[in-house]
Design a protein around this motif. Structure first.
Motif, short mmCIF file in Angstrom:
data_model
loop_
_atom_site.label_atom_id
_atom_site.label_comp_id
_atom_site.label_asym_id
_atom_site.label_seq_id
_atom_site.Cartn_x
_atom_site.Cartn_y
_atom_site.Cartn_z
N ALA A 132 0.91 -0.91 0.45
CA ALA A 132 0.66 -0.01 -0.15
C ALA A 132 0.87 0.87 0.21
O ALA A 132 1.52 1.36 0.98
N PHE A 133 0.84 1.89 -1.39
CA PHE A 133 2.14 3.00 -1.00
C PHE A 133 1.41 4.55 -0.34
O PHE A 133 0.14 4.65 -0.81
N GLY A 134 2.25 5.21 -0.04
CA GLY A 134 1.41 6.19 1.08
C GLY A 134 -0.20 5.85 1.65
O GLY A 134 -0.79 6.77 1.73
N ALA A 135 0.35 5.36 2.76
CA ALA A 135 -0.24 3.89 3.70
C ALA A 135 -0.25 5.23 4.72
O ALA A 135 0.91 5.95 5.24
N ALA A 136 -1.54 5.93 4.89
CA ALA A 136 -1.76 6.54 6.50
C ALA A 136 -0.83 5.70 7.79
O ALA A 136 -1.37 4.42 8.19
N LEU A 137 0.14 6.40 8.86
CA LEU A 137 0.82 5.82 9.54
C LEU A 137 0.41 6.14 11.38
O LEU A 137 -0.77 7.38 11.37
N PRO A 138 0.50 5.96 12.19
CA PRO A 138 -0.42 6.60 13.41
C PRO A 138 0.45 8.13 13.73
O PRO A 138 -0.53 8.51 14.61
N ASP A 139 1.06 7.84 14.00
CA ASP A 139 2.08 9.11 13.98
C ASP A 139 1.20 10.12 12.68
O ASP A 139 1.50 11.59 13.30
N GLY A 140 0.54 10.44 11.70
CA GLY A 140 0.00 11.27 10.82
C GLY A 140 1.17 10.97 9.32
O GLY A 140 0.52 11.60 8.88
N LYS A 145 3.62 0.50 2.84
CA LYS A 145 2.98 -0.27 3.60
C LYS A 145 2.68 -1.45 2.80
O LYS A 145 2.52 -1.99 1.88
N VAL A 146 4.28 -2.54 3.38
CA VAL A 146 4.61 -3.75 3.12
C VAL A 146 4.76 -4.29 4.20
O VAL A 146 4.66 -4.61 5.13
N HIS A 147 2.76 -5.31 4.28
CA HIS A 147 2.24 -5.88 4.57
C HIS A 147 1.95 -7.23 4.53
O HIS A 147 2.47 -8.00 2.98
N GLN A 148 1.76 -8.15 5.36
CA GLN A 148 1.13 -9.79 5.37
C GLN A 148 0.34 -9.95 5.22
O GLN A 148 -0.02 -10.33 6.68
N PRO A 149 -0.78 -10.02 4.55
CA PRO A 149 -2.40 -10.52 5.33
C PRO A 149 -2.41 -11.35 5.33
O PRO A 149 -3.51 -12.16 6.36
N HIS A 150 -1.99 -12.86 5.08
CA HIS A 150 -1.96 -14.31 5.77
C HIS A 150 -0.86 -14.50 6.91
O HIS A 150 -0.38 -15.39 7.58
N GLU A 221 14.57 5.48 -2.46
CA GLU A 221 15.94 5.68 -0.83
C GLU A 221 15.02 6.28 0.16
O GLU A 221 14.18 6.20 1.03
N LYS A 222 13.54 7.22 -0.53
CA LYS A 222 12.49 8.22 -0.28
C LYS A 222 12.03 7.56 0.84
O LYS A 222 10.57 7.70 1.97
N THR A 223 11.26 6.47 -0.08
CA THR A 223 10.50 5.49 0.39
C THR A 223 11.18 4.74 1.86
O THR A 223 9.76 4.22 2.76
N GLN A 224 12.32 4.72 1.89
CA GLN A 224 12.37 3.46 2.21
C GLN A 224 12.47 3.82 4.07
O GLN A 224 12.01 3.25 5.46
N GLU A 225 12.62 5.08 4.69
CA GLU A 225 12.55 5.50 5.76
C GLU A 225 10.31 5.98 6.24
O GLU A 225 10.39 4.91 7.39
N GLY A 226 9.35 5.75 5.26
CA GLY A 226 8.21 4.96 5.57
C GLY A 226 7.73 3.46 5.76
O GLY A 226 7.35 3.00 6.75
N PHE A 227 8.96 3.04 5.15
CA PHE A 227 9.02 1.80 5.16
C PHE A 227 9.08 1.11 6.41
O PHE A 227 8.49 -0.32 7.15
N ALA A 228 10.33 1.22 7.08
CA ALA A 228 11.05 1.68 8.07
C ALA A 228 9.50 1.40 9.04
O ALA A 228 9.83 0.84 10.29
N LYS A 229 8.66 2.80 9.40
CA LYS A 229 8.07 3.32 10.23
C LYS A 229 7.62 1.85 10.09
O LYS A 229 6.57 2.16 11.53
#
Length: 316
Positions: A132-140, A145-150, A221-229
């Protein structure tokens, strides 16, 4: 790992699977060190095999100048196929009397009523990633968002260990360079056209295309911060949800031990931000076709090559 074992992929390769196997075992050993009743010797042995096998099959659609598109779906894609490959291999082993060493219809461990077959399919299936690209994090803020639905609450601890090791093993570890290398390798693997173009020589790549390549690297490279969060948030979410951990009287001790092991998310988030900002400051001008054309006219490939080397295109 690559067609017929040839031309190994940049990220999904034997080294990655060996790391997942090692970290999955470590995860279960941490849990067992606090609550031995939750993890059997068979769980530990089996999760090592699952870690080694979880990415055995890497079917994908490639070519046509587009990004590499993996065949997706835990039930029908590479994860299911990898589990089936592992089970096929285990089914080959018999004892002196001809009985299976790994009965696929037998229990996987004393703690788990699932059969070996069911366990492999469900455990490895838990590593299936969705995006999910540009997914909203708890901190706003927003991030990749690379998640594992299973990866479900009722899943086994083996599944939780595999899923954690696969996506969060490097992000929560103390060595940022490991996280950086994994992110760069994932980029190179996904961007198959870039590798093909570089094989033809940098001199053959026109200015406009160079600018697009530079932009894709810097944007990644800019996506890696959000990925880590997101991995930090999903780590906590997956631990809190797991029903086996929730039933343990030593749950809080287990969580504390796992958080100590994966205690460097904040450090790596900050490091990812610094790296992205530093690369943008140094190479941002390469986003412009005119700047690339000027460098080509000067026969100066060094800035473009330096950016490529930053993400691991060293040998091409």
């Amino acid at each position: 790992f690559g067609p017929d074992g040839k031309d190994p992929l940049d990220f999904h390769n034997p080294e990655h699977s060996e790391r997942v196997s090692k970290l999955s075992r470590e995860f279960l050993e941490i849990v067992r060190g606090v609550d031995p009743a939750l993890v059997s010797d068979r769980d530990v042995a089996f999760v090592e095999l699952e870690g080694l096998a979880h990415d055995l099959v890497q079917e994908a659609t490639v070519g046509g100048g587009t990004m590499r598109k993996r065949h997706r779906g835990a039930a029908i894609g590479n994860e299911r196929a990898s589990a089936e490959r592992l089970l096929q291999e285990l089914g080959r082993y018999v004892d002196e009397e001809g009985n299976p060493v790994f009965p696929l219809d037998g229990p996987v461990s004393p703690n788990d009523p699932e059969t070996l077959y069911e366990a492999a399919v469900q455990d490895i299936g838990a590593t299936y990633p969705d995006f999910a690209f540009g997914a909203a994090l708890p901190d706003g803020t927003k991030g990749l968002k690379v998640h594992q639905p299973h990866l479900v609450p009722q899943g086994s601890l083996r599944a939780l260990a595999l899923a954690t090791a696969d996506l969060r093993g490097a992000v929560g570890a103390s060595d940022f360079s490991a996280f950086q290398r994994e992110g760069d390798a994932e980029f190179r693997e996904l961007q198959e056209p870039i590798k093909e173009e570089l094989r033809g020589g940098v001199a053959t790549i026109p200015a406009e295309r160079r600018a697009k390549i530079a932009a894709s690297i810097l944007d990644w490279e800019k996506t890696q911060e959000g990925f880590a969060k997101w991995q930090q948030a999903l780590f906590e979410e997956s631990l809190a949800a797991n029903e086996i951990l929730r039933r343990s009287e030593k749950r809080e001790e287990i969580l504390a031990a796992l958080r100590q092991r994966y205690g460097h998310f904040d450090d790596n988030i900050a490091a990812a931000q610094r790296r992205a900002e530093g690369l943008e400051a140094k190479f941002g001008f390469l986003r412009e076709p005119d700047a690339q054309q000027k460098l080509i006219g000067e026969k100066n490939d060094a800035p473009f090559m330096s950016l490529l080397e930053e993400v691991g295109y060293v040998s091409l």
